[in-house]
Write a protein that holds these residues in place. Structure first.
Motif, PDB file in Angstrom:
ATOM      1  N   CYS A  19       0.863  -1.179   0.000  1.00 29.40           N
ATOM      2  CA  CYS A  19       0.000   0.000   0.000  1.00 29.40           C
ATOM      3  C   CYS A  19       0.899   1.228   0.000  1.00 29.40           C
ATOM      4  CB  CYS A  19      -0.923   0.005   1.225  1.00 29.40           C
ATOM      5  SG  CYS A  19      -1.988   1.481   1.305  1.00 29.40           S
ATOM      6  N   GLU A  48      -1.619  -1.128  -3.929  1.00 23.46           N
ATOM      7  CA  GLU A  48      -2.698  -0.162  -3.705  1.00 23.46           C
ATOM      8  C   GLU A  48      -2.086   1.231  -3.629  1.00 23.46           C
ATOM      9  OE1 GLU A  48      -5.883   1.205  -0.238  1.00 23.46           O
ATOM     10  OE2 GLU A  48      -4.907  -0.767  -0.116  1.00 23.46           O
ATOM     11  N   ASP A  50      -2.846   4.833  -2.582  1.00 27.70           N
ATOM     12  CA  ASP A  50      -3.796   5.622  -1.790  1.00 27.70           C
ATOM     13  C   ASP A  50      -3.511   7.100  -2.020  1.00 27.70           C
ATOM     14  OD1 ASP A  50      -5.536   6.716  -0.013  1.00 27.70           O
ATOM     15  OD2 ASP A  50      -4.766   5.670   1.755  1.00 27.70           O
ATOM     16  N   THR A  52      -5.530   9.618  -0.873  1.00 30.94           N
ATOM     17  CA  THR A  52      -6.436  10.384   0.004  1.00 30.94           C
ATOM     18  C   THR A  52      -5.831  11.720   0.379  1.00 30.94           C
ATOM     19  OG1 THR A  52      -7.267   8.285   0.883  1.00 30.94           O
ATOM     20  CG2 THR A  52      -7.753  10.289   2.151  1.00 30.94           C
ATOM     21  N   THR A  80      -4.598  -0.875  -7.828  1.00 28.93           N
ATOM     22  CA  THR A  80      -5.859  -0.160  -7.597  1.00 28.93           C
ATOM     23  C   THR A  80      -5.571   1.208  -6.999  1.00 28.93           C
ATOM     24  OG1 THR A  80      -6.067  -1.180  -5.397  1.00 28.93           O
ATOM     25  CG2 THR A  80      -7.185  -2.276  -7.255  1.00 28.93           C
ATOM     26  N   THR A  82      -7.107   4.183  -4.592  1.00 29.15           N
ATOM     27  CA  THR A  82      -8.092   4.434  -3.536  1.00 29.15           C
ATOM     28  C   THR A  82      -7.970   5.877  -3.076  1.00 29.15           C
ATOM     29  OG1 THR A  82      -6.542   3.688  -1.810  1.00 29.15           O
ATOM     30  CG2 THR A  82      -8.038   2.031  -2.764  1.00 29.15           C
ATOM     31  N   GLY A  83      -9.028   6.339  -2.428  1.00 30.74           N
ATOM     32  CA  GLY A  83      -9.017   7.698  -1.876  1.00 30.74           C
ATOM     33  C   GLY A  83      -9.001   8.774  -2.941  1.00 30.74           C
ATOM     34  N   GLN A  89     -10.071  11.377 -10.162  1.00 32.84           N
ATOM     35  CA  GLN A  89     -10.557  10.236 -10.932  1.00 32.84           C
ATOM     36  C   GLN A  89     -10.780  10.602 -12.397  1.00 32.84           C
ATOM     37  OE1 GLN A  89     -11.286   6.816  -9.778  1.00 32.84           O
ATOM     38  NE2 GLN A  89     -11.080   6.725 -12.024  1.00 32.84           N
TER      39      GLN A  89
END
Length: 376
Positions: A19, A48, A50, A52, A80, A82-83, A89
């Motif tokens: 991550c 992953e 992140d 965020t 992937t 995330t956040g 996006q």
């Protein structure tokens, strides 16, 4: 916060992989540093990303992230995001759609039909080339007949110039080649014939080989390499510089001015070069026979005169004008096929040499079959 600071990244290990938590602005100022840190990560397990705590995100950083994801996914790993904020996006999706996708054409198997098509193309090209040469032959004969009817149009100075360049200029290399061929034939022949006590027949071997085949054939190959290339280069260069169009504008016929003197010079000089090759080949063979076998020059000449039929000399000399005509036609035809660039000139020059040598060898094979059928 300074956008030019190195991107902050925290690495955590999860049960399924890594991550990577990115923090701070991810912009073009630190995109290279971000790419370097991503490349340093181990390439095993799922990843992953992140985002965020990411503030600014521009297209440069988005390109780095999307490229990283694509590389890992091509290696069979799951990546992937995330956040993601709504704007992040959308930006990542836009960059992903803009990346070029490699297109691979499906490979079709090479079938028997494809092989037949290739053979057909080669045959059609060969027939087309032969027809073009026949057209040039007709043009040469027509212009030659015209100059015979109107001698004032004949370019005698050009004929003498090309005869000197083609004939006199080739004498040293032809003489040296023929001399060495005679030496090799005598040496190799004596090695084999000595086993049977038939050393004296090396004279017949040298005489028949040189007078009937090798003398004129190798001379024609050398002349093809020298003359076909020079004819193509000269005429092709004139065509590149539009000199041939200028000649037509002045009322001069390019075939009469360019083709007839060149081809006629070859037809006149190649038999002479063939005689030079014959003499030098016999001289080299006689010298090696004297050194290696002890066959004196007088014995060599006696055996040569008594054991060699005059037909061998005639057959060799009959081939010379035909070979000269082939070489001249191919060289002039290739020169007229040159387009307006140097690449075309070089391609046609090399093509003329290859085609001339191949055509001479094929013609020599045809002559051999013909003379064998009529018993000569």
């Amino acid at each position: 916060m300074n956008d030019r600071a190195a991107p902050l990244m925290d690495l955590e290990t999860t049960g399924s992989g890594l991550c990577l938590r990115l923090r701070g602005p991810q912009t073009v100022a630190n995109a290279r540093a971000l790419a370097a840190k991503l490349d340093q990560q181990p390439d095993s397990g799922a990843v992953e990303l992140d985002l965020t705590e990411v503030g600014r995100l521009d297209t440069a950083a988005a390109f780095v992230l999307v490229s990283f994801r694509d590389r890992r996914e091509q290696a069979g790993q799951e990546v992937t995001f995330t956040g993601l904020r709504a704007g992040h996006q959308s930006l990542l999706d836009t960059v992903a759609r803009s990346l070029p996708s490699p297109t691979t054409e499906p490979k079709t198997p090479f079938t028997f039909t494809d092989a037949l098509a290739r053979v057909g193309e080669v045959i059609a090209g060969g027939v087309k080339f032969i027809l073009a040469l026949l057209g040039f032959l007709g043009l040469f004969l027509a212009r030659l007949a015209r100059t015979l009817r109107h001698p004032s149009e004949f370019r005698f100075t050009s004929l003498v110039h090309h005869a000197g360049a083609v004939g006199l200029g080739a004498v040293p290399i032809v003489a040296l080649m023929a001399f060495l061929i005679g030496v090799v034939l005598a040496f190799q022949g004596s090695t084999q014939l000595r086993q049977f006590g038939a050393e004296v027949f090396v004279v017949d071997l040298i005489a028949i080989s040189i007078l009937r085949e090798l003398g004129i054939l190798l001379t024609s190959i050398i002349v093809a390499g020298r003359t076909a290339s020079s004819y193509t280069a000269a005429i092709g260069s004139m065509k590149m510089h539009e000199e041939i169009d200028a000649m037509r504008g002045l009322g001069l016929d390019p075939a009469t001015v360019l083709f007839v003197p060149r081809i006629l010079a070859l037809v006149i000089t190649l038999p002479i070069l063939g005689l030079v090759a014959n003499v030098m080949g016999l001289l080299g063979g006689g010298l090696m026979a004297w050194i290696d076998l002890g066959i004196s020059p007088a014995m060599f000449i006696t055996r040569l005169v008594n054991g060699t039929d005059i037909n061998h000399v005639i057959i060799g000399l009959v081939k010379a004008p035909v070979f000269a005509l082939i070489i001249g036609l191919i060289g002039c035809h290739a020169g007229m096929q040159v387009r307006g660039n140097a690449e075309s000139l070089g391609r046609m020059t090399s093509s003329a040499v290859v085609r001339a040598i191949f055509a001479v060898i094929v013609a020599d094979a045809a002559f051999s079959i013909f003379f064998a059928q009529i018993g000569m």
